[in-house]
Design a protein around this motif. Structure first.
Motif, PDB file in Angstrom:
ATOM      1  N   THR A  92      -2.799   7.663 -12.738  1.00 38.87           N
ATOM      2  CA  THR A  92      -1.506   7.736 -12.050  1.00 38.87           C
ATOM      3  C   THR A  92      -1.019   6.342 -11.694  1.00 38.87           C
ATOM      4  O   THR A  92       0.154   5.988 -11.917  1.00 38.87           O
ATOM      5  CB  THR A  92      -1.625   8.598 -10.778  1.00 38.87           C
ATOM      6  N   LEU A  93      -1.915   5.535 -11.154  1.00 40.91           N
ATOM      7  CA  LEU A  93      -1.554   4.173 -10.772  1.00 40.91           C
ATOM      8  C   LEU A  93      -1.169   3.339 -11.990  1.00 40.91           C
ATOM      9  O   LEU A  93      -0.194   2.580 -11.951  1.00 40.91           O
ATOM     10  CB  LEU A  93      -2.709   3.540 -10.007  1.00 40.91           C
ATOM     11  N   ALA A  94      -1.905   3.489 -13.079  1.00 40.47           N
ATOM     12  CA  ALA A  94      -1.611   2.709 -14.282  1.00 40.47           C
ATOM     13  C   ALA A  94      -0.230   3.050 -14.838  1.00 40.47           C
ATOM     14  O   ALA A  94       0.517   2.163 -15.278  1.00 40.47           O
ATOM     15  CB  ALA A  94      -2.678   2.960 -15.342  1.00 40.47           C
ATOM     16  N   MET A  95       0.132   4.329 -14.803  1.00 35.55           N
ATOM     17  CA  MET A  95       1.446   4.716 -15.330  1.00 35.55           C
ATOM     18  C   MET A  95       2.567   4.274 -14.400  1.00 35.55           C
ATOM     19  O   MET A  95       3.631   3.846 -14.867  1.00 35.55           O
ATOM     20  CB  MET A  95       1.471   6.222 -15.593  1.00 35.55           C
ATOM     21  N   MET A  96       2.355   4.349 -13.084  1.00 33.67           N
ATOM     22  CA  MET A  96       3.357   3.813 -12.164  1.00 33.67           C
ATOM     23  C   MET A  96       3.553   2.320 -12.390  1.00 33.67           C
ATOM     24  O   MET A  96       4.685   1.818 -12.396  1.00 33.67           O
ATOM     25  CB  MET A  96       2.932   4.069 -10.715  1.00 33.67           C
ATOM     26  N   THR A  97       2.460   1.615 -12.579  1.00 32.80           N
ATOM     27  CA  THR A  97       2.531   0.169 -12.798  1.00 32.80           C
ATOM     28  C   THR A  97       3.328  -0.158 -14.046  1.00 32.80           C
ATOM     29  O   THR A  97       4.219  -1.020 -14.036  1.00 32.80           O
ATOM     30  CB  THR A  97       1.113  -0.412 -12.907  1.00 32.80           C
ATOM     31  N   ALA A  98       3.024   0.540 -15.141  1.00 35.92           N
ATOM     32  CA  ALA A  98       3.708   0.263 -16.406  1.00 35.92           C
ATOM     33  C   ALA A  98       5.202   0.552 -16.315  1.00 35.92           C
ATOM     34  O   ALA A  98       6.034  -0.245 -16.775  1.00 35.92           O
ATOM     35  CB  ALA A  98       3.074   1.096 -17.523  1.00 35.92           C
ATOM     36  N   THR A 126      -7.263  -1.675  -6.986  1.00 35.36           N
ATOM     37  CA  THR A 126      -8.061  -0.542  -7.440  1.00 35.36           C
ATOM     38  C   THR A 126      -9.540  -0.862  -7.230  1.00 35.36           C
ATOM     39  O   THR A 126      -9.923  -2.015  -7.048  1.00 35.36           O
ATOM     40  CB  THR A 126      -7.822  -0.243  -8.930  1.00 35.36           C
ATOM     41  N   SER A 127     -10.351   0.182  -7.279  1.00 32.42           N
ATOM     42  CA  SER A 127     -11.804  -0.025  -7.201  1.00 32.42           C
ATOM     43  C   SER A 127     -12.504   1.235  -7.703  1.00 32.42           C
ATOM     44  O   SER A 127     -11.914   2.319  -7.666  1.00 32.42           O
ATOM     45  CB  SER A 127     -12.232  -0.322  -5.754  1.00 32.42           C
ATOM     46  N   PRO A 128     -13.764   1.083  -8.164  1.00 31.92           N
ATOM     47  CA  PRO A 128     -14.449  -0.192  -8.394  1.00 31.92           C
ATOM     48  C   PRO A 128     -13.953  -0.833  -9.691  1.00 31.92           C
ATOM     49  O   PRO A 128     -13.040  -0.322 -10.316  1.00 31.92           O
ATOM     50  CB  PRO A 128     -15.918   0.215  -8.492  1.00 31.92           C
ATOM     51  N   HIS A 129     -14.590  -1.915 -10.087  1.00 31.42           N
ATOM     52  CA  HIS A 129     -14.218  -2.567 -11.345  1.00 31.42           C
ATOM     53  C   HIS A 129     -15.206  -2.167 -12.431  1.00 31.42           C
ATOM     54  O   HIS A 129     -16.305  -1.673 -12.141  1.00 31.42           O
ATOM     55  CB  HIS A 129     -14.204  -4.079 -11.180  1.00 31.42           C
ATOM     56  N   LEU A 130     -14.808  -2.384 -13.675  1.00 29.41           N
ATOM     57  CA  LEU A 130     -15.676  -2.050 -14.806  1.00 29.41           C
ATOM     58  C   LEU A 130     -16.515  -3.237 -15.268  1.00 29.41           C
ATOM     59  O   LEU A 130     -17.722  -3.117 -15.448  1.00 29.41           O
ATOM     60  CB  LEU A 130     -14.835  -1.528 -15.969  1.00 29.41           C
ATOM     61  N   VAL A 131     -15.868  -4.374 -15.469  1.00 30.76           N
ATOM     62  CA  VAL A 131     -16.575  -5.541 -16.001  1.00 30.76           C
ATOM     63  C   VAL A 131     -16.496  -6.724 -15.039  1.00 30.76           C
ATOM     64  O   VAL A 131     -17.508  -7.327 -14.691  1.00 30.76           O
ATOM     65  CB  VAL A 131     -16.011  -5.939 -17.384  1.00 30.76           C
ATOM     66  N   ARG A 132     -15.291  -7.063 -14.561  1.00 25.54           N
ATOM     67  CA  ARG A 132     -15.077  -8.228 -13.693  1.00 25.54           C
ATOM     68  C   ARG A 132     -14.498  -7.786 -12.359  1.00 25.54           C
ATOM     69  O   ARG A 132     -13.584  -6.938 -12.320  1.00 25.54           O
ATOM     70  CB  ARG A 132     -14.099  -9.237 -14.333  1.00 25.54           C
ATOM     71  N   GLU A 168      -4.969   2.021  -4.549  1.00 24.35           N
ATOM     72  CA  GLU A 168      -5.856   3.146  -4.832  1.00 24.35           C
ATOM     73  C   GLU A 168      -6.854   3.312  -3.695  1.00 24.35           C
ATOM     74  O   GLU A 168      -7.572   2.368  -3.344  1.00 24.35           O
ATOM     75  CB  GLU A 168      -6.603   2.925  -6.147  1.00 24.35           C
ATOM     76  N   VAL A 169      -6.896   4.500  -3.128  1.00 27.73           N
ATOM     77  CA  VAL A 169      -7.849   4.795  -2.069  1.00 27.73           C
ATOM     78  C   VAL A 169      -9.232   4.949  -2.692  1.00 27.73           C
ATOM     79  O   VAL A 169      -9.387   5.555  -3.756  1.00 27.73           O
ATOM     80  CB  VAL A 169      -7.442   6.076  -1.327  1.00 27.73           C
ATOM     81  N   GLY A 170     -10.246   4.422  -2.038  1.00 24.61           N
ATOM     82  CA  GLY A 170     -11.600   4.504  -2.581  1.00 24.61           C
ATOM     83  C   GLY A 170     -12.237   5.844  -2.271  1.00 24.61           C
ATOM     84  O   GLY A 170     -12.004   6.847  -2.927  1.00 24.61           O
ATOM     85  N   LEU A 171     -13.017   5.895  -1.217  1.00 27.97           N
ATOM     86  CA  LEU A 171     -13.749   7.109  -0.831  1.00 27.97           C
ATOM     87  C   LEU A 171     -12.984   7.821   0.279  1.00 27.97           C
ATOM     88  O   LEU A 171     -12.661   7.236   1.303  1.00 27.97           O
ATOM     89  CB  LEU A 171     -15.151   6.731  -0.354  1.00 27.97           C
ATOM     90  N   GLY A 172     -12.674   9.091   0.072  1.00 28.21           N
ATOM     91  CA  GLY A 172     -11.996   9.855   1.104  1.00 28.21           C
ATOM     92  C   GLY A 172     -10.520   9.530   1.165  1.00 28.21           C
ATOM     93  O   GLY A 172      -9.822   9.514   0.171  1.00 28.21           O
TER      94      GLY A 172
END
Length: 427
Positions: free
Chosen positions: A57-63, A76-82, A143-147
C-alpha cells in the motif's frame, strides 16, 4: 571520533534491556526534546497499519504521489538488505551521513537529564522522523511496525490513517484475539481525520474504534471499491472529503494486491492528491516493491511469513501451474509455521528448508518435520538461505518456479545471484 552508521546500529541494539518494549511515553518524551512534535513533519502525513499489505500500500501511494509531482518521503521497517532502505527522501534511500546525523540528534536528546532509555526501533523511528522533517517534503508515508496504538510511529498525528488487514501475527505481543488486535491497530486513527479500512474482512472492532473516536470512515466495498474489467485491467471508484465521487478506468495490474491498490488511491485522495487518470495509470504500471511478489528469473521472492500472506501467495502461484513449484522456506520460531505450511502445501511440489540464525531462528530440520507431517515432500535441508539456494544449482527445469518466503530468507537471497535453469532433464 564520530560513529559510522554500522557502529550506531550496533550501539543501539545494546541500549535497552529488551528488544520490544510497547508504550509511547519514553519515545514521545525524546521526540518533544527534539521538537519533533512542535510542528507537523510534513504538510500531509499518512500512517499505514495492519498485519499484511502495509508495504505494498505504501509503495503504491509513493509511486502515484511522486508521479503527480509531490515531494515524497517514507519510513518503513524492517529492511531487507541495507538499513538505509527504511528511510527514503524524494525516491532515494537516506544516506549514511543523513542517518548518522539523525542518530546524533536522538542521542543528544535522550541523554539530557533525566536520561531516557530507547529500544533499537524507537531510536530508529525518531531518527527517521528527524530526517523526514529536515527534507521539506509535501507528503510523508509512515509504516507502523508492531501493533498500532503503542507503536513508536503513533506519536505522530497522521492526517489520514489506514488499516490494511487484520490477521494473527506477533501473537507473543498482540495475542490471538482478532477483535483486540483490530482495536490495537486502529489506535492510529484520530478524531476528525479520515480512517481508511483496506479490507472487507476486518473485525468490527476496527470500524467501531473509528466511530468512537469520531474519525470519518472510508471502507473498501462501500465508500470506495475496485472491480476487474479484464484479466489485466481494473477500475477504481472513490470519494473525496466533500463526498464527490471519482472513477478511474483501465488501470494496470501493479502485480500487488488490488485491495491495497484501491486503498492507496483512496488515502491519497483524502490526503489532497488530485488524482489524474493517465498519471495514475503510468505510476501503477511501474511500481516495484522489493521482496513482495518480486520475480528474478524463475524466482518469486516474497517476505510473507504468516498464514494470511501464505494464502495470498498460494492463490497467485497456484494459478500458474507449469512444472514444479519449489519453496525455499526459513522462518522464525515464534511464527505460525503450521498455518503457513498448510496454505502452501497444495501448490508446492518440492520444499527446501533453511535455517535462520539468532535466538528466534528455527532450524531447517524442525521445519522439515512440520512439512512432512502435513504430507509435503522435503527435497533437502540447508543451514542458511544462501546454501539452500545454491543447492538448487543444476536442479531447475526451465518450466520450474521457485518461491522464497520469509523476511530474513528473502533478505539474504536478494544479496546473491540466484540459480536459474540450466539442465535439460529433472534431477
Amino acid at each position: 571520533m564520530a560513529r559510522s552508521l554500522a557502529a550506531w546500529l550496533d550501539y543501539l541494539e545494546q541500549l535497552h534491556p529488551v528488544g520490544i518494549d510497547m508504550g509511547l511515553e519514553r519515545v514521545a518524551d525524546v521526540a518533544r526534546r527534539m521538537q519533533l512534535l512542535d510542528h507537523p513533519i510534513a504538510p500531509r502525513v499518512v500512517t499505514v497499519a495492519g498485519t499484511n499489505g502495509k508495504g505494498s500500500t505504501l509503495a503504491m501511494m509513493t509511486a502515484v504521489a511522486a508521479a503527480h509531482g509531490m515531494r515524497v518521503g517514507t519510513y518503513t521497517s524492517p529492511h531487507l538488505v541495507r538499513y538505509n532502505e527504511r528511510v527514503t527522501l524524494l525516491g532515494n534511500e537516506a544516506s549514511d551521513e543523513q542517518l548518522v546525523a539523525g542518530f546524533e540528534q536522538v542521542e543528544a536528546a535522550r541523554c539530557r537529564s533525566p536520561e531516557i532509555s530507547l529500544t533499537y526501533f524507537e531510536a530508529g523511528t525518531l531518527c527517521a522522523l528527524w530526517c523526514l522533517a529536515q527534507a521539506r517534503l509535501d507528503i510523508v508515508f509512515l509504516e507502523v511496525g508492531l501493533g498500532g496504538r503503542l507503536d513508536a510511529v503513533n506519536i505522530i498525528d497522521a492526517d489520514v490513517a489506514i488499516v490494511t488487514t487484520i490477521a494473527l501475527d506477533h501473537a507473543n505481543f498482540l495475542g490471538t484475539d482478532l477483535a483486540q488486535i483490530g482495536r490495537e491497530k486502529a489506535g492510529v486513527f484520530r478524531s476528525g481525520r479520515p480512517a481508511v479500512l483496506g479490507s472487507q474482512c476486518l473485525p468490527g472492532s476496527v470500524a467501531d474504534t473509528a466511530r468512537k473516536l469520531g474519525a470519518p470512515l472510508y471502507e473498501l466495498g462501500s465508500t470506495f471499491e475496485r472491480s476487474s474489467v479484464e484479466s489485466e485491467l481494473w477500475q477504481w471508484q472513490g470519494e473525496n472529503p466533500d463526498g464527490q465521487r471519482l472513477t478511474l478506468y483501465n488501470l494496470p495490474d501493479p502485480g500487488l494486491p488490488l485491495d491495497n491498490a484501491a486503498t492507496a488511491l483512496q488515502a491519497l485522495m483524502l490526503a489532497g492528491c488530485d488524482l489524474n487518470a493517465e498519471t495514475t495509470r503510468q505510476a501503477l504500471g511501474k511500481v516495484v516493491l522489493s521482496g513482495r511478489m518480486q520475480w528474478i528469473g524463475q524466482w518469486c521472492l516474497d517476505v510473507g511469513h504468516n498464514p494470511h500472506a501464505a494464502a495470498y501467495l498460494a492463490k497467485r502461484l497456484g494459478a500458474q501451474a507449469n512444472g514444479r513449484l519449489w519453496c525455499v522456506i526459513g522462518m522464525l520460531d515464534d511464527k505460525d509455521i503450521e498455518g503457513v505450511v498448510a496454505h502452501l502445501i497444495p501448490v508446492v511440489t518440492d520444499w527446501i528448508c533453511v535455517g535462520l540464525s539468532g535466538p528466534r531462528g528455527r532450524s531447517a530440520q524442525s521445519l522439515a518435520v512440520e512439512i512432512e507431517r502435513q504430507g509435503g515432500f522435503v527435497h533437502g535441508c540447508a543451514a542458511t538461505p544462501v546454501l539452500g539456494a545454491e543447492g538448487l544449482k543444476g536442479k531447475l527445469m526451465p518450466e520450474d518456479r521457485v518461491l522464497a518466503t520469509g523476511f530474513f530468507t528473502v533478505g539474504e537471497l536478494l544479496a546473491i545471484d540466484l540459480p536459474q535453469a540450466t539442465c535439460a532433464k529433472p534431477v
